[in-house]
Design a protein around this motif. Sequence first.
Motif, mmCIF file in Angstrom:
data_model
loop_
_atom_site.group_PDB
_atom_site.id
_atom_site.type_symbol
_atom_site.label_atom_id
_atom_site.label_comp_id
_atom_site.label_asym_id
_atom_site.label_seq_id
_atom_site.Cartn_x
_atom_site.Cartn_y
_atom_site.Cartn_z
ATOM 1 N N HIS A 57 6.260 6.087 -1.020
ATOM 2 C CA HIS A 57 5.122 6.986 -0.809
ATOM 3 C C HIS A 57 5.011 7.292 0.684
ATOM 4 O O HIS A 57 5.065 6.374 1.508
ATOM 5 C CB HIS A 57 3.817 6.337 -1.284
ATOM 6 N N SER A 58 4.862 8.563 1.025
ATOM 7 C CA SER A 58 4.666 8.946 2.425
ATOM 8 C C SER A 58 3.617 10.045 2.506
ATOM 9 O O SER A 58 3.497 10.875 1.596
ATOM 10 C CB SER A 58 5.985 9.381 3.066
ATOM 11 N N PHE A 59 2.871 10.052 3.617
ATOM 12 C CA PHE A 59 1.715 10.939 3.732
ATOM 13 C C PHE A 59 1.219 10.925 5.177
ATOM 14 O O PHE A 59 1.657 10.104 5.995
ATOM 15 C CB PHE A 59 0.591 10.469 2.795
ATOM 16 N N THR A 60 0.280 11.814 5.472
ATOM 17 C CA THR A 60 -0.303 11.931 6.807
ATOM 18 C C THR A 60 -1.795 11.644 6.747
ATOM 19 O O THR A 60 -2.482 12.065 5.811
ATOM 20 C CB THR A 60 -0.063 13.343 7.375
ATOM 21 N N GLY A 61 -2.291 10.921 7.736
ATOM 22 C CA GLY A 61 -3.723 10.662 7.876
ATOM 23 C C GLY A 61 -4.202 11.084 9.249
ATOM 24 O O GLY A 61 -3.403 11.419 10.132
ATOM 25 N N ALA A 71 1.622 9.840 10.633
ATOM 26 C CA ALA A 71 2.345 9.786 9.362
ATOM 27 C C ALA A 71 2.612 8.337 8.972
ATOM 28 O O ALA A 71 3.014 7.519 9.810
ATOM 29 C CB ALA A 71 3.652 10.556 9.473
ATOM 30 N N PHE A 72 2.412 8.032 7.678
ATOM 31 C CA PHE A 72 2.546 6.671 7.154
ATOM 32 C C PHE A 72 3.500 6.638 5.968
ATOM 33 O O PHE A 72 3.774 7.661 5.342
ATOM 34 C CB PHE A 72 1.187 6.147 6.676
ATOM 35 N N PHE A 73 3.956 5.422 5.644
ATOM 36 C CA PHE A 73 4.732 5.212 4.426
ATOM 37 C C PHE A 73 4.357 3.868 3.813
ATOM 38 O O PHE A 73 3.960 2.922 4.503
ATOM 39 C CB PHE A 73 6.240 5.268 4.700
ATOM 40 N N ILE A 74 4.481 3.802 2.489
ATOM 41 C CA ILE A 74 4.251 2.577 1.720
ATOM 42 C C ILE A 74 5.315 2.524 0.630
ATOM 43 O O ILE A 74 5.536 3.515 -0.069
ATOM 44 C CB ILE A 74 2.848 2.558 1.076
ATOM 45 N N LYS A 109 6.710 -2.854 1.705
ATOM 46 C CA LYS A 109 7.064 -2.259 2.994
ATOM 47 C C LYS A 109 5.996 -1.231 3.350
ATOM 48 O O LYS A 109 5.708 -0.321 2.564
ATOM 49 C CB LYS A 109 8.432 -1.580 2.916
ATOM 50 N N ALA A 110 5.400 -1.364 4.523
ATOM 51 C CA ALA A 110 4.382 -0.414 4.965
ATOM 52 C C ALA A 110 4.566 -0.164 6.453
ATOM 53 O O ALA A 110 5.053 -1.030 7.187
ATOM 54 C CB ALA A 110 2.975 -0.959 4.692
ATOM 55 N N GLY A 111 4.180 1.022 6.893
ATOM 56 C CA GLY A 111 4.335 1.305 8.312
ATOM 57 C C GLY A 111 3.995 2.734 8.659
ATOM 58 O O GLY A 111 3.386 3.468 7.874
ATOM 59 N N CYS A 112 4.417 3.128 9.859
ATOM 60 C CA CYS A 112 4.075 4.450 10.370
ATOM 61 C C CYS A 112 5.225 4.991 11.202
ATOM 62 O O CYS A 112 6.130 4.260 11.610
ATOM 63 C CB CYS A 112 2.802 4.385 11.213
ATOM 64 N N ARG A 150 -2.758 4.994 -8.121
ATOM 65 C CA ARG A 150 -3.459 4.274 -7.064
ATOM 66 C C ARG A 150 -2.557 3.236 -6.421
ATOM 67 O O ARG A 150 -1.677 2.666 -7.074
ATOM 68 C CB ARG A 150 -4.709 3.579 -7.616
ATOM 69 N N THR A 151 -2.783 2.990 -5.132
ATOM 70 C CA THR A 151 -2.149 1.867 -4.456
ATOM 71 C C THR A 151 -3.116 1.287 -3.437
ATOM 72 O O THR A 151 -3.893 2.016 -2.805
ATOM 73 C CB THR A 151 -0.830 2.263 -3.763
ATOM 74 N N LEU A 152 -3.088 -0.022 -3.302
ATOM 75 C CA LEU A 152 -3.873 -0.702 -2.276
ATOM 76 C C LEU A 152 -3.111 -1.950 -1.860
ATOM 77 O O LEU A 152 -2.258 -2.453 -2.595
ATOM 78 C CB LEU A 152 -5.277 -1.051 -2.777
ATOM 79 N N GLY A 153 -3.402 -2.429 -0.659
ATOM 80 C CA GLY A 153 -2.698 -3.622 -0.218
ATOM 81 C C GLY A 153 -2.891 -3.919 1.247
ATOM 82 O O GLY A 153 -3.606 -3.206 1.969
ATOM 83 N N MET A 154 -2.235 -4.988 1.697
ATOM 84 C CA MET A 154 -2.290 -5.414 3.090
ATOM 85 C C MET A 154 -0.980 -6.098 3.449
ATOM 86 O O MET A 154 -0.453 -6.903 2.675
ATOM 87 C CB MET A 154 -3.450 -6.383 3.329
#
Length: 420
Positions: A57-61, A71-74, A109-112, A150-154
Amino acid sequence: MVKEKLSQLEETVLEKIDGLDVREKLFERSFNHSDIERNRFMLKGALASEGYDWWWHSFTGHNKKTGEEKAFFIEFFTVNPELGGDEPVFGQLPANKKNGLKPSYVMIKAGCWGEDARQLHRFFGWKQVSIKEDAPFQISADNCFLSESRTLGMVEISPEDAQAHPEWMCDAGKMVWDLNMEKNLAFNVGYGASWASRELDAFEMFWHAEGMKTFYNGSVILDGEEYIVDKDSCYGYADKNWGKDFTSPWVWLASSHLKSKISGQWLENTAFDIGGGRPKIRTGQTFDNVILGAMWYEGEPYEFNFSRFWTLTKTKFYCHEGDDEITWQVEQETPLAKMIVEISCQKKDMLLINYEAPNGEKLHNRLWNGGNGKGEIKLYKKILKTKDNDSEKKAEFKWELVDDMEAYNIGCEFGEYDKK
C-alpha cells in the motif's frame, strides 16, 4: 458502369467511417475488474515451504501542522509459513545461513520517501499471527491489522536495535497508522495470475493490483508528527505479489495523479500501472524485456499485456541508475494503442528497499524504491483515416494522440540482482 457505382459506394462507406476509433469495433475486455480471490493468502502447497506473499500500500499524506506533503508505504510481507514457529526465523543470520535455515515470518514493513526516506520492519513468528486465508482475507498480529478495507498498526525500531540487528534489514524510527481504504480501480492481469496459472505455479512471481487507484482516509504518525491522509489528495495504490522468487530486472511505475498538457485539466478518472521485467516460468524458461502495462484514461481502458497473446503487445524499456536519479523509458504498443512513458525520480528521495527470498538469498541489494517520481506519458490510439489531400491513398491507419500527460506522485522501482 458497375465499376463506377462500386467505386462511389466505396467512397460513401469510407466517408462514414472516416476517423473511426478501431478499438470501438473490436471486442476488448477491460482489465478493470475486481477479483479478491487473487488477493487472498496464497502460501499453500509447495509455496508454504518456499514462497512469499505480500500486500503493498502506498499513498500521500499532509502534515497536520504545516501542510507539508509526504509519501508513505505499508506492506504486510509473509514467507514460508510451514517452516515457522513461535519466533521469526531470519535468513540473513550467519548461523542460519550456515545451517541452511530458510526465513519464516510475517514482516510489517512501513516507512516513507523523501530526503528522510526510511523502511521500518517488525517481525512476528507464525504462531503469533492470525490469518483468514480465504477471500476476503484478513491478517493480524498484535496491534497490526490488514483487510481489504482497513489497515492499522505500529512499527518502532530504536537506532541501537537497527544497528545491532542487520538481519532485520531496516532503519530506525516509529510509525503508527490507522487507515480506511476503498479500492476504486483494478489492474487484473488476466491469464498471468488466473486460477489455472496459480494451481500450476506457472510463474515464479505473480502480480495482482486490486487497487490500481485506491482512496485512503485516516492518519499516520511518523516520529511524533501527524499526517492527515485524505481520499482526494492521497493518490493511493494497493497491489500484491506472491511466488517462489523475485524478478530481475524489477520494474514498477504507477500513479493516479495526472494532468493533461493539452487541456490543462487534472484527470480525476485516470491512472496507470506498469510492472514486470523478466518473468520466469516453472520450467526455468525466462521472457526477457517483458512488462505488463495498463492505462485507465477517463473511463477508457488501454492495456499492454503479453499474457493476452492475442493483443500482440510489443514492449521496449530502458531503466538507468545515474549519479543523482533513476530514469525509466517505456514504450508499449498493440495494433490498437500505444503508450510512451518517461519517468525520473531523485535518488535522495528514494531508498534501497530490502527483501530476502524464500530460499534465504538476498540478491536484490540495489533495488531502488520511491514514491515521488515525475514524468510524461503520451497515449495514442489507432484511427482509420480515409481522406488525405496530400496523398492518393483512400484509407489508412494512423496514430492519433489521445493525450499528452504530466504524471506526479509516481510509485517507482528499479533494480537488478547482484552480479555473481
